[in-house]
Motif scaffolding. Structure first.
Motif, PDB file in Angstrom:
ATOM      1  N   UNK A 235       1.616 -80.283 -13.615  1.00  0.00           N
ATOM      2  CA  UNK A 235       2.776 -80.641 -14.426  1.00  0.00           C
ATOM      3  C   UNK A 235       3.954 -80.884 -13.491  1.00  0.00           C
ATOM      4  N   UNK A 236       4.631 -82.022 -13.584  1.00  0.00           N
ATOM      5  CA  UNK A 236       5.764 -82.300 -12.687  1.00  0.00           C
ATOM      6  C   UNK A 236       6.928 -81.346 -12.930  1.00  0.00           C
ATOM      7  N   UNK A 237       7.803 -81.247 -11.935  1.00  0.00           N
ATOM      8  CA  UNK A 237       8.996 -80.393 -12.037  1.00  0.00           C
ATOM      9  C   UNK A 237      10.022 -81.068 -12.937  1.00  0.00           C
ATOM     10  N   UNK A 238       9.752 -80.976 -14.247  1.00  0.00           N
ATOM     11  CA  UNK A 238      10.590 -81.639 -15.225  1.00  0.00           C
ATOM     12  C   UNK A 238      10.560 -80.802 -16.501  1.00  0.00           C
ATOM     13  N   UNK A 239      11.719 -80.538 -17.107  1.00  0.00           N
ATOM     14  CA  UNK A 239      11.787 -79.652 -18.269  1.00  0.00           C
ATOM     15  C   UNK A 239      10.975 -80.193 -19.448  1.00  0.00           C
ATOM     16  N   UNK A 240      11.138 -81.470 -19.754  1.00  0.00           N
ATOM     17  CA  UNK A 240      10.427 -82.035 -20.897  1.00  0.00           C
ATOM     18  C   UNK A 240       8.914 -81.983 -20.690  1.00  0.00           C
ATOM     19  N   UNK A 241       8.463 -82.320 -19.480  1.00  0.00           N
ATOM     20  CA  UNK A 241       7.027 -82.284 -19.196  1.00  0.00           C
ATOM     21  C   UNK A 241       6.494 -80.867 -19.286  1.00  0.00           C
ATOM     22  N   UNK A 242       7.276 -79.892 -18.824  1.00  0.00           N
ATOM     23  CA  UNK A 242       6.852 -78.489 -18.870  1.00  0.00           C
ATOM     24  C   UNK A 242       6.749 -78.013 -20.317  1.00  0.00           C
ATOM     25  N   UNK A 243       7.728 -78.363 -21.154  1.00  0.00           N
ATOM     26  CA  UNK A 243       7.687 -77.984 -22.571  1.00  0.00           C
ATOM     27  C   UNK A 243       6.456 -78.575 -23.255  1.00  0.00           C
ATOM     28  N   UNK A 244       6.169 -79.839 -23.006  1.00  0.00           N
ATOM     29  CA  UNK A 244       5.020 -80.479 -23.635  1.00  0.00           C
ATOM     30  C   UNK A 244       3.714 -79.835 -23.171  1.00  0.00           C
ATOM     31  N   UNK A 245       3.618 -79.507 -21.877  1.00  0.00           N
ATOM     32  CA  UNK A 245       2.412 -78.849 -21.373  1.00  0.00           C
ATOM     33  C   UNK A 245       2.213 -77.489 -22.028  1.00  0.00           C
ATOM     34  N   UNK A 246       3.290 -76.742 -22.213  1.00  0.00           N
ATOM     35  CA  UNK A 246       3.192 -75.427 -22.833  1.00  0.00           C
ATOM     36  C   UNK A 246       2.795 -75.531 -24.304  1.00  0.00           C
ATOM     37  N   UNK A 247       3.350 -76.508 -25.020  1.00  0.00           N
ATOM     38  CA  UNK A 247       2.965 -76.692 -26.426  1.00  0.00           C
ATOM     39  C   UNK A 247       1.479 -77.021 -26.533  1.00  0.00           C
ATOM     40  N   UNK A 248       1.024 -77.907 -25.677  1.00  0.00           N
ATOM     41  CA  UNK A 248      -0.387 -78.289 -25.681  1.00  0.00           C
ATOM     42  C   UNK A 248      -1.270 -77.104 -25.303  1.00  0.00           C
ATOM     43  N   UNK A 249      -0.829 -76.324 -24.326  1.00  0.00           N
ATOM     44  CA  UNK A 249      -1.622 -75.191 -23.854  1.00  0.00           C
ATOM     45  C   UNK A 249      -1.711 -74.087 -24.897  1.00  0.00           C
ATOM     46  N   UNK A 250      -0.646 -73.870 -25.662  1.00  0.00           N
ATOM     47  CA  UNK A 250      -0.657 -72.788 -26.648  1.00  0.00           C
ATOM     48  C   UNK A 250      -1.615 -73.071 -27.790  1.00  0.00           C
ATOM     49  N   UNK A 251      -1.804 -74.339 -28.116  1.00  0.00           N
ATOM     50  CA  UNK A 251      -2.645 -74.707 -29.248  1.00  0.00           C
ATOM     51  C   UNK A 251      -4.116 -74.453 -28.935  1.00  0.00           C
ATOM     52  N   UNK A 252      -4.703 -73.507 -29.628  1.00  0.00           N
ATOM     53  CA  UNK A 252      -6.139 -73.257 -29.466  1.00  0.00           C
ATOM     54  C   UNK A 252      -6.516 -72.428 -28.263  1.00  0.00           C
ATOM     55  N   UNK A 253      -5.546 -71.800 -27.603  1.00  0.00           N
ATOM     56  CA  UNK A 253      -5.861 -70.976 -26.435  1.00  0.00           C
ATOM     57  C   UNK A 253      -5.309 -69.566 -26.618  1.00  0.00           C
ATOM     58  N   UNK A 254      -5.971 -68.623 -25.964  1.00  0.00           N
ATOM     59  CA  UNK A 254      -5.531 -67.226 -25.994  1.00  0.00           C
ATOM     60  C   UNK A 254      -4.555 -66.919 -24.872  1.00  0.00           C
ATOM     61  N   UNK A 255      -4.693 -67.634 -23.760  1.00  0.00           N
ATOM     62  CA  UNK A 255      -3.872 -67.371 -22.579  1.00  0.00           C
ATOM     63  C   UNK A 255      -3.516 -68.675 -21.901  1.00  0.00           C
ATOM     64  N   UNK A 256      -2.258 -68.779 -21.467  1.00  0.00           N
ATOM     65  CA  UNK A 256      -1.815 -69.864 -20.599  1.00  0.00           C
ATOM     66  C   UNK A 256      -1.591 -69.253 -19.218  1.00  0.00           C
ATOM     67  N   UNK A 257      -2.240 -69.823 -18.215  1.00  0.00           N
ATOM     68  CA  UNK A 257      -2.104 -69.331 -16.844  1.00  0.00           C
ATOM     69  C   UNK A 257      -1.561 -70.453 -15.976  1.00  0.00           C
ATOM     70  N   UNK A 258      -0.465 -70.175 -15.275  1.00  0.00           N
ATOM     71  CA  UNK A 258       0.115 -71.164 -14.378  1.00  0.00           C
ATOM     72  C   UNK A 258       0.265 -70.572 -12.984  1.00  0.00           C
ATOM     73  N   UNK A 259       0.396 -71.446 -12.012  1.00  0.00           N
ATOM     74  CA  UNK A 259       0.750 -71.009 -10.663  1.00  0.00           C
ATOM     75  C   UNK A 259       1.914 -71.853 -10.184  1.00  0.00           C
ATOM     76  N   UNK A 260       2.910 -71.169  -9.614  1.00  0.00           N
ATOM     77  CA  UNK A 260       4.112 -71.845  -9.148  1.00  0.00           C
ATOM     78  C   UNK A 260       5.146 -71.972 -10.249  1.00  0.00           C
ATOM     79  N   UNK A 261       6.404 -72.109  -9.847  1.00  0.00           N
ATOM     80  CA  UNK A 261       7.464 -72.371 -10.799  1.00  0.00           C
ATOM     81  C   UNK A 261       7.966 -71.176 -11.567  1.00  0.00           C
ATOM     82  N   UNK A 262       7.683 -69.944 -11.086  1.00  0.00           N
ATOM     83  CA  UNK A 262       8.122 -68.761 -11.835  1.00  0.00           C
ATOM     84  C   UNK A 262       9.323 -68.088 -11.181  1.00  0.00           C
ATOM     85  N   UNK A 263       9.966 -68.777 -10.252  1.00  0.00           N
ATOM     86  CA  UNK A 263      11.211 -68.238  -9.696  1.00  0.00           C
ATOM     87  C   UNK A 263      12.381 -68.770 -10.521  1.00  0.00           C
TER      88      UNK A 263
END
Length: 417
Positions: A235-263
């Motif tokens: 996912x690129x370093x972009x707020x809109x892209x990050x929001x869309x990825x999270x919405x897609x990831x939440x649908x039908x999943x128990x866990x979203x796991x990411x690496x990077x970008x948590x600072x």
């Protein structure tokens, strides 16, 4: 008096793990799978044996079944009254006779011992046998029920099945098993610097670009822990892209796991995006490698929520925090009773003079002398250290190591085999 804000204290690793496990309620979904396919799955029911194993006394050796009272001295010769192979029942053993018997065959009624064939001499084409050893009652006999008794729970709910436990389940007649359903995990990485292997040849890589190694080992780790993985890519370093990825990831999943970008840098969009769609705690954990870690949840459009775990971007930090925090979290989601990493006390065959204020997890491996060797470069960016090592030394904060010291070693490679 300084106006510089004080940094919050680092969170102890054990506190972070306790908070994660408290939030990891078992998912509760189960499914029935063929026992052949149950390796690594978490059992969702107690397995109570409806039979005893072995079902009757049987021979543990090829040899001769006898009444021990008939063999009072070495050299006794007895007639051979019958031949009993595995899977076949013999007739009651007449006093003063022997039965030729093979490993696993049921003991004939009246027999209470076996003389192994190495201590016997066949005579008259097998019609008689000379017994050159005096057997004690019960010698080379597997007693009925000595492995499993009827009504015993041989495996318990919450056990993570391994090859031996699968064999045990089959041994009591279980062709299929009720197990925890696989956790559904959405995985993605963040960062404009990341490039997928194969997309750009090494000689054409732009300055600052790196190949995305985290995505590969995290997916493998998730699959080895029994998860179904949906890989959402980079996912690129972009707020809109990050929001869309999270919405897609939440649908039908128990866990979203990411690496990077948590600072909390200007280009790190995970924190505000997760907070917009749910809630997030950003922890600074007193461990090395792997200080930054995030836990929260993302609401689903149709109701409910998915857990969110954010790992640091440095490869070794991501790898180690997965083992120490994500692994137990995923096992608890599956209802596993045992989630802690086992450890051994082993001798350090090296010296480490410099202590760190954080609890360290050093990449090390066992040597032929039974001690531990340390990888020379313990930087969180050196993934070679994780490949070279077969485990981690758990070193308390402020502690050094002298050659010969006993240290706590976590045998990671064996756990992931």
């Amino acid at each position: 008096m300084s106006d510089t804000p004080r940094r919050p204290p680092l969170m102890p690793l054990d506190d972070a793990l306790a908070r994660l496990l408290a939030a990891a309620a078992p998912l509760g979904r189960t499914e029935r799978v063929d026992t052949f396919d149950a390796d690594g799955r978490v059992l969702a029911q107690d397995l109570v044996s409806a039979l005893q194993v072995p079902p009757q006394d049987n021979s543990s050796m090829d040899g001769y079944a006898v009444r021990s009272a008939d063999v009072t001295a070495a050299g006794v010769v007895l007639p051979v009254s019958q031949r009993i192979a595995a899977g076949h029942a013999g007739a009651p053993l007449a006093p003063g006779s022997a039965a030729r018997i093979f490993t696993g065959a049921p003991m004939p009624a009246g027999a209470d011992a076996v003389v192994m064939q190495e201590d016997a001499e066949s005579l008259d084409d097998g019609a008689r046998v000379r017994l050159n050893a005096v057997p004690a009652p019960g010698q080379w006999v597997r007693a009925a029920g000595e492995d499993v008794t009827r009504g015993r729970a041989v495996l318990q709910q919450g056990e993570r099945l391994a090859p031996a436990s699968i064999g045990l389940a089959a041994g009591i007649g279980m062709a299929s098993l009720q197990v925890a359903a696989r956790p559904r995990v959405a995985l993605f990485s963040t960062g404009d610097e990341l490039v997928m292997p194969g997309a750009v040849p090494p000689e054409a890589m732009k300055p600052g670009a790196i190949y995305n190694s985290n995505r590969f080992f995290l997916r493998a780790l998730l699959q080895r822990l029994g998860c179904t993985v949906t890989d959402l890519g980079i996912v690129p370093d972009d707020r809109a892209a990050t929001l869309e990825a999270l919405r897609q990831a939440a649908d039908g999943h128990d866990l979203i796991l990411t690496s990077g970008g948590v600072s909390v840098g200007e280009e790190d969009h995970i924190k505000p995006a997760v907070e917009q769609l749910g809630a997030l705690d950003l922890w600074q954990i007193a461990m090395k490698p792997g200080k930054p870690f995030a836990y929260g949840h993302v609401r689903r459009a149709g109701g409910g929520q998915a857990h969110f775990l954010g790992l640091p971007g440095n490869p070794v930090s991501s790898y180690v925090t997965f083992l120490l925090l994500v692994r137990p979290f995923l096992l608890r989601l599956q209802g596993a009773r045992e989630v802690a990493l086992p450890s051994l006390a082993l001798r350090a065959d090296f010296t480490l003079d410099k202590a760190d204020r954080r609890r360290e997890f050093l990449r090390a491996r066992r040597n032929a002398q039974g001690g531990l060797e340390l990888f020379g470069n313990q930087s969180s960016g050196v993934l070679t250290s994780a490949h070279w090592a077969d485990g981690l030394i758990d070193l308390p904060a402020g502690q050094t190591i002298a050659a010969g010291d006993m240290v706590r070693f976590i045998p990671v490679r064996e756990l992931l085999a």
